[in-house]
Each structure stands twice: as structure tokens, then as C-alpha cells.
Enzyme design. Structure first.
Site, short mmCIF file in Angstrom:
data_model
loop_
_atom_site.label_atom_id
_atom_site.label_comp_id
_atom_site.label_asym_id
_atom_site.label_seq_id
_atom_site.Cartn_x
_atom_site.Cartn_y
_atom_site.Cartn_z
N LYS A 1 12.53 0.09 6.15
CA LYS A 1 13.65 -0.78 6.56
C LYS A 1 14.01 -1.80 5.47
N LYS B 1 -1.70 -4.20 16.00
CA LYS B 1 -2.22 -2.99 15.34
C LYS B 1 -3.15 -2.23 16.30
N ALA C 1 -3.85 -7.69 17.24
CA ALA C 1 -3.60 -7.19 18.60
C ALA C 1 -2.49 -6.13 18.58
N THR D 1 -6.13 -1.10 10.41
CA THR D 1 -6.88 -2.14 9.70
C THR D 1 -8.23 -2.38 10.36
N ASP D 2 -9.16 -2.93 9.61
CA ASP D 2 -10.47 -3.31 10.19
C ASP D 2 -10.32 -4.50 11.15
N GLU D 3 -9.18 -5.20 11.08
CA GLU D 3 -9.03 -6.42 11.88
C GLU D 3 -9.02 -6.14 13.38
N TYR E 1 -1.29 -10.25 14.97
CA TYR E 1 -1.22 -9.09 14.07
C TYR E 1 -2.22 -8.03 14.48
N TYR F 1 -8.11 -22.19 3.32
CA TYR F 1 -8.19 -22.48 4.76
C TYR F 1 -9.62 -22.86 5.14
N ASP G 1 15.00 1.86 10.25
CA ASP G 1 14.06 1.04 11.00
C ASP G 1 13.25 1.96 11.91
N ILE G 2 11.92 1.87 11.86
CA ILE G 2 11.12 2.78 12.72
C ILE G 2 11.39 2.54 14.21
N LYS H 1 -0.05 -13.15 0.35
CA LYS H 1 -1.44 -12.81 0.61
C LYS H 1 -2.31 -13.50 -0.43
N ARG I 1 -6.76 -21.65 9.49
CA ARG I 1 -5.87 -20.76 10.25
C ARG I 1 -6.37 -20.71 11.70
N ILE J 1 0.85 -1.21 0.00
CA ILE J 1 0.00 0.00 0.00
C ILE J 1 0.88 1.25 0.00
P1 NAD Z 1 3.49 -4.70 3.50
O1 NAD Z 1 3.85 -5.84 4.39
O2 NAD Z 1 3.32 -4.93 2.05
O3 NAD Z 1 4.58 -3.53 3.64
C1 NAD Z 1 5.09 -3.14 4.88
C2 NAD Z 1 6.28 -2.23 4.63
O4 NAD Z 1 6.78 -1.80 5.91
C3 NAD Z 1 7.45 -2.92 3.92
O5 NAD Z 1 7.96 -2.08 2.91
C4 NAD Z 1 8.48 -3.14 5.02
O6 NAD Z 1 9.83 -3.14 4.55
C5 NAD Z 1 8.20 -1.94 5.92
N1 NAD Z 1 8.63 -2.18 7.30
C6 NAD Z 1 8.37 -3.27 8.08
N2 NAD Z 1 8.97 -3.14 9.27
C7 NAD Z 1 9.61 -1.95 9.26
C8 NAD Z 1 10.41 -1.24 10.21
N3 NAD Z 1 10.67 -1.76 11.41
N4 NAD Z 1 10.89 -0.03 9.88
C9 NAD Z 1 10.63 0.51 8.66
N5 NAD Z 1 9.92 -0.11 7.71
C10 NAD Z 1 9.41 -1.33 8.01
O7 NAD Z 1 2.17 -4.07 4.15
P2 NAD Z 1 0.88 -3.44 3.45
O8 NAD Z 1 -0.06 -4.52 3.11
O9 NAD Z 1 1.30 -2.47 2.42
O10 NAD Z 1 0.26 -2.64 4.69
C11 NAD Z 1 0.68 -1.33 4.98
C12 NAD Z 1 -0.08 -0.82 6.19
O11 NAD Z 1 -1.48 -0.85 5.95
C13 NAD Z 1 0.16 -1.67 7.45
O12 NAD Z 1 0.23 -0.80 8.55
C14 NAD Z 1 -1.08 -2.55 7.53
O13 NAD Z 1 -1.38 -2.88 8.85
C15 NAD Z 1 -2.14 -1.61 6.95
N6 NAD Z 1 -3.29 -2.26 6.28
C16 NAD Z 1 -3.08 -3.22 5.34
C17 NAD Z 1 -4.17 -3.80 4.69
C18 NAD Z 1 -3.99 -4.82 3.59
O14 NAD Z 1 -4.97 -5.38 3.11
N7 NAD Z 1 -2.78 -5.09 3.13
C19 NAD Z 1 -5.47 -3.40 5.02
C20 NAD Z 1 -5.64 -2.41 6.01
C21 NAD Z 1 -4.53 -1.84 6.63
P1 TYD Z 2 -4.95 -12.72 3.66
O1 TYD Z 2 -4.70 -12.28 2.26
O2 TYD Z 2 -3.84 -13.36 4.42
O3 TYD Z 2 -5.54 -11.45 4.44
P2 TYD Z 2 -6.19 -11.36 5.93
O4 TYD Z 2 -5.83 -12.55 6.70
O5 TYD Z 2 -5.55 -10.12 6.46
O6 TYD Z 2 -7.68 -11.20 5.70
O7 TYD Z 2 -6.17 -13.75 3.65
C1 TYD Z 2 -7.44 -13.41 3.12
C2 TYD Z 2 -8.38 -14.56 3.42
O8 TYD Z 2 -7.95 -15.72 2.67
C3 TYD Z 2 -8.38 -14.99 4.87
O9 TYD Z 2 -9.70 -15.37 5.25
C4 TYD Z 2 -7.44 -16.19 4.90
C5 TYD Z 2 -7.65 -16.81 3.53
N1 TYD Z 2 -6.47 -17.51 2.97
C6 TYD Z 2 -6.59 -18.80 2.49
O10 TYD Z 2 -7.67 -19.42 2.54
N2 TYD Z 2 -5.46 -19.41 1.97
C7 TYD Z 2 -4.27 -18.78 1.91
O11 TYD Z 2 -3.27 -19.39 1.44
C8 TYD Z 2 -4.17 -17.43 2.38
C9 TYD Z 2 -2.87 -16.68 2.32
C10 TYD Z 2 -5.30 -16.82 2.89
#
Ligand code: NAD
Ligand code: TYD
Length: 357
Positions: A38, A167, A165, A137-139, A163, A220, A63-64, A202, A294, A16
Site C-alpha cells: 500500500k 499479530k 495482540a 513475530t516472537d512478541e 501490536y 526507555y 491495500d491488503i 526503530k 514504554r 524485511i
Molecule cells: P515495515 O513496517 O518496515 O513494513 C511494512 C510494509 O507493509 C510497508 O511497506 C507498508 O507500506 C506495508 N503495508 C502496511 N499496511 C499495508 C496494507 N494495508 N496493505 C498493503 N501493504 C501494507 O515492517 P517490517 O519490520 O518489515 O515487518 C514486516 C513483517 O515482519 C511484519 O508482519 C512484522 O510483524 C514482521 N516482523 C517484524 C520484525 C522486525 O523486527 N521488524 C520481527 C519479526 C516479525
Molecule cells: P523497537 O526497535 O521499537 O522494537 P520492539 O519494540 O519491537 O522490540 O525497540 C527495541 C527495544 O528498544 C525495545 O525494548 C524498546 C527500546 N527502545 C528505546 O529504548 N528507545 C527508543 O527510542 C526505541 C524506538 C526503542
């Protein structure tokens, strides 16, 4: 050049974050955009190839959790806005390694808050014109039943995975810095994102890649869990809008009212990949493989983003069908990007490039 603002975006080399950095660099040539990352396994500068030469873009590898270095960066570049995305983000990894999640997501966020507090409070204008925007996140809201209820901004926090917890804890720290020190903070809670540059652990990129290579698709449990999917560029647009126009100390939920049962979504992915590869209909359905569920798997997430729509007029720009088509095409056309990750080649490259840091 004298910049109008300097924004620090953490986690900008991730999924993102890279879309947020791209949007900001292109849309605001009069802002200096610093991407602080990082480069963990999830960070990949190839996500930003198209803008890395832009004059208003700067990458800083830090690193943050390194509070003193962060304080130096904030001071040196006179940062006045922070958009904080850096985090450990994958639930399955958090189940195996919860400490890393507590360290990065909780202590990392705290160290960023404290560094910002010290630097901003030392300036004559203090918090005026500053903003600390935390992406969550909504989680954190826990799980919903199949009764049609949605997560609103007033739902109580009830995280279940390490995760979520971690956030949740970081969200509380951000609000505490507003309430205690008067820092101008904002928090948004977004639903599951999908689109280009998502790390292929993912669901969506993993499954697209596996379908292409005829590998099993590990579903899963019974595949009945529901997730609410938003195209990542629409999340980045919301972040831009909220950063500039959101009310200080508010929380906004971000989501596209787009719920999918995992198994139904997986069938859409299979149909789309098969069609684009010229395979006969149903060709890849036998790849579906039900595996052990899971641990603590949340049943349903669904976001109510009415507040964001009513207050700031945001709405998603893409229908899900268009988003899936774009996403599948992107992964099929960018096999090199996927291959460099699945082979681990990109990590070796960074280690050589940034030796000793
Ligand atoms: P991601 O795992 O793709 O990217 C995380 C980034 O953070 C990476 O570039 C990593 O190198 C960097 N990072 C990790 N630890 C670090 C540290 N200690 N110091 C500096 N940089 C560090 O994650 P994403 O999916 O892009 O998610 C970004 C944010 O959005 C997160 O805070 C996540 O909780 C939130 N979010 C994600 C989703 C989703 O569906 N992916 C949904 C809602 C919220
Ligand atoms: P994921 O992309 O890991 O996002 P989140 O756990 O943050 O929602 O998973 C999306 C959904 O898909 C979640 O219900 C778990 C499921 N899932 C599988 O069934 N198989 C997989 O290999 C993965 C990675 C996720």
C-alpha cells in the site's frame, strides 16, 4: 515468458519485505515476483531500486484490506504462493493508534486469506501446489523473565501490546484457514531484525542517525529490556528456505540466539559510529538520555530456533559484530536514504506518482 511459479509478497516495500523481494527476484529468475504494498509511511520503493527493472519483478500498489482488488490480483496473475509481510509493525504507534493495527494486521490478513481461498478453491487443482506463508513475530508469546528460558513453538500466546495482540490474532486466523478449509499455510515467528532499510523509528536506525547528528538517545526505562537480534538477510534466507521446504501447517521460530540488553547494545552502536566517524572513544556516550518507559514494555524476548535448525538446517550466516558493523556503515553511507525519510520527501513523491489510487 512462462514462469514456473508466481509469488505474491505483501509488504515488499518495507524493511524485511524488501530483503525478501530482492532475494527472491535474484535467486529465482524463473519465478514471477509480485510485490503488493500500500506504501504507507513505512513503505518505500527506494528500498528496491537495484531490482526494480528486473524482468521477473512487478510492483502493485494495493491495500491488503481491499479484498476485492486482492482477489482480482490473485486471479489475474495466477498467484500460487503468498508470503505475507504487510503489517503495521511499530509497538509505539500501536499504543497511540490501536485501531489501525487491528484493521491492517487482523482484517487485512483475513481479507488476504479469504481472497486466496476463493481464488484457489475455484481452480481445478484447488490447493495443490499452493502455499500461504504468514510472517509473524516472537512478541505474540509475551515476555520472559531473566531466568534463561526461551520461546519455543509450543509456548502459549500471551501478547501485551496492541501490536502483538493484532499479530497474535492474525496468526490464529491463518491457522484457522488451514484447520477449517484445508489451506496449506505456514507461520513463522521471528525475533527483532536489524540491517539496511529499516524505518528510522526503530531502535537501531533511529539511534545510529541520532548519534551521527549529536541528538539525544531516548532510552526507555532503565535500558534493561532484552531483545534477541537477527540480521535481516538471515531472516530473508530463512523465509526462502521455509517457503520451499517447511512442512505445511507448521510453525517455526526464527532467531539467532543473540540476546542484548538495550543499554549494552546502545553502547556498541555508540562505539561503532564514533569509531567510523573518527570521533574520540566515548564521545557520544553523553547523548544517552533515560526517558519514561514504554507502557506495557515487555522485559525480555529470546527465541529458541532449534526446530528450524534441526529440520531444515538453517543457521544465521553472520556474527552479530559483523552485522552491526555492516549496518552502521550502511546507514552512514546512505544518509540520503535516511534524509529523504526524515524530511518526508519520499511520501510526497509517491502521492504525486500514484494520484487517485
Ligand atoms: P515495515 O513496517 O518496515 O513494513 C511494512 C510494509 O507493509 C510497508 O511497506 C507498508 O507500506 C506495508 N503495508 C502496511 N499496511 C499495508 C496494507 N494495508 N496493505 C498493503 N501493504 C501494507 O515492517 P517490517 O519490520 O518489515 O515487518 C514486516 C513483517 O515482519 C511484519 O508482519 C512484522 O510483524 C514482521 N516482523 C517484524 C520484525 C522486525 O523486527 N521488524 C520481527 C519479526 C516479525
Ligand atoms: P523497537 O526497535 O521499537 O522494537 P520492539 O519494540 O519491537 O522490540 O525497540 C527495541 C527495544 O528498544 C525495545 O525494548 C524498546 C527500546 N527502545 C528505546 O529504548 N528507545 C527508543 O527510542 C526505541 C524506538 C526503542
Amino acid at each position: 515468458m512462462q514462469y514456473k511459479r508466481t509469488l505474491l509478497i505483501t509488504g515488499g516495500a518495507g524493511f524485511i519485505g524488501s530483503h525478501v523481494v530482492r532475494l527472491m527476484v535474484n535467486k529465482y529468475p524463473d519465478y514471477r515476483i509480485i510485490n503488493l504494498d500500500k506504501l504507507t509511511y513505512a513503505g518505500n520503493l527506494a528500498n528496491l531500486k537495484d531490482i526494480e527493472q528486473a524482468p521477473n519483478y512487478l510492483f502493485v500498489r494495493e491495500d491488503i484490506c481491499d479484498y476485492e482488488r486482492i482477489r482480482e490480483v490473485l486471479r489475474e496473475y495466477e498467484v500460487d504462493g503468498i508470503i505475507h509481510l504487510a503489517a503495521e509493525s511499530h509497538v509505539d504507534r500501536s499504543i497511540r493508534d490501536p485501531f489501525t493495527f487491528a484493521k491492517t494486521n487482523v482484517l487485512g490478513t483475513l481479507s488476504l486469506l479469504q481472497a486466496a481461498r476463493e481464488v484457489w478453491e475455484a481452480r481445478p487443482e484447488k490447493y495443490e501446489g499452493k502455499r500461504f506463508y504468514h510472517i509473524s513475530t516472537d512478541e505474540v508469546y509475551g515476555t520472559l523473565d531473566f531466568d534463561g528460558a526461551l520461546f519455543t513453538e509450543t509456548c502459549k500466546y500471551d501478547p501485551h501490546s496492541p501490536y502483538s495482540a493484532s499479530k497474535a490474532s492474525s496468526d490464529h486466523f491463518v491457522r484457522a484457514y488451514h484447520d477449517t478449509y484445508g489451506m496449506p499455510t505456514l507461520v513463522t515467528n521471528c525475533s527483532n531484525n536489524y540491517g539496511p532499510y529499516q524505518f528510522p523509528e526503530k531502535l537501531i536506525p533511529l539511534f545510529i542517525n541520532n548519534i551521527r547528528h549529536g541528538k539525544p538517545l531516548p532510552v526507555y526505562g532503565k535500558g534493561e529490556n532484552v531483545r534477541d537480534w537477527l540480521y535481516v538477510v538471515d531472516h530473508a534466507r530463512a523465509i526462502d528456505l521455509i517457503f520451499h521446504e517447511g512442512r505445511t501447517a507448521e510453525t517455526y521460530n526464527i532467531g539467532g540466539f543473540n540476546e542484548w540488553k538495550n543499554i549494552d547494545l546502545i553502547k556498541v552502536l555508540i562505539a561503532t559510529v564514533d569509531r567510523l566517524l573518527g570521533n574520540p572513544e566515548g564521545h557520544s556516550l553523553p547523548l544517552i538520555t533515560y526517558v519514561t518507559d514504554r507502557a506495557g514494555h515487555d522485559l525480555r524476548y529470546a527465541i529458541d530456533s532449534t526446530k528450524l535448525h534441526k529440520e531444515l538446517g538453517w543457521e544465521p550466516s553472520l556474527q552479530f559484530e559483523e552485522g552491526v558493523e555492516l549496518t552502521v556503515r550502511w546507514y552512514l553511507e546512505n544518509q540520503d536514504w535516511l534524509d529523504s525519510i526524515t524530511s518526508g520527501a519520499y511520501e510526497t513523491y509517491y502521492e504525486q506518482m500514484y494520484q487517485g489510487r
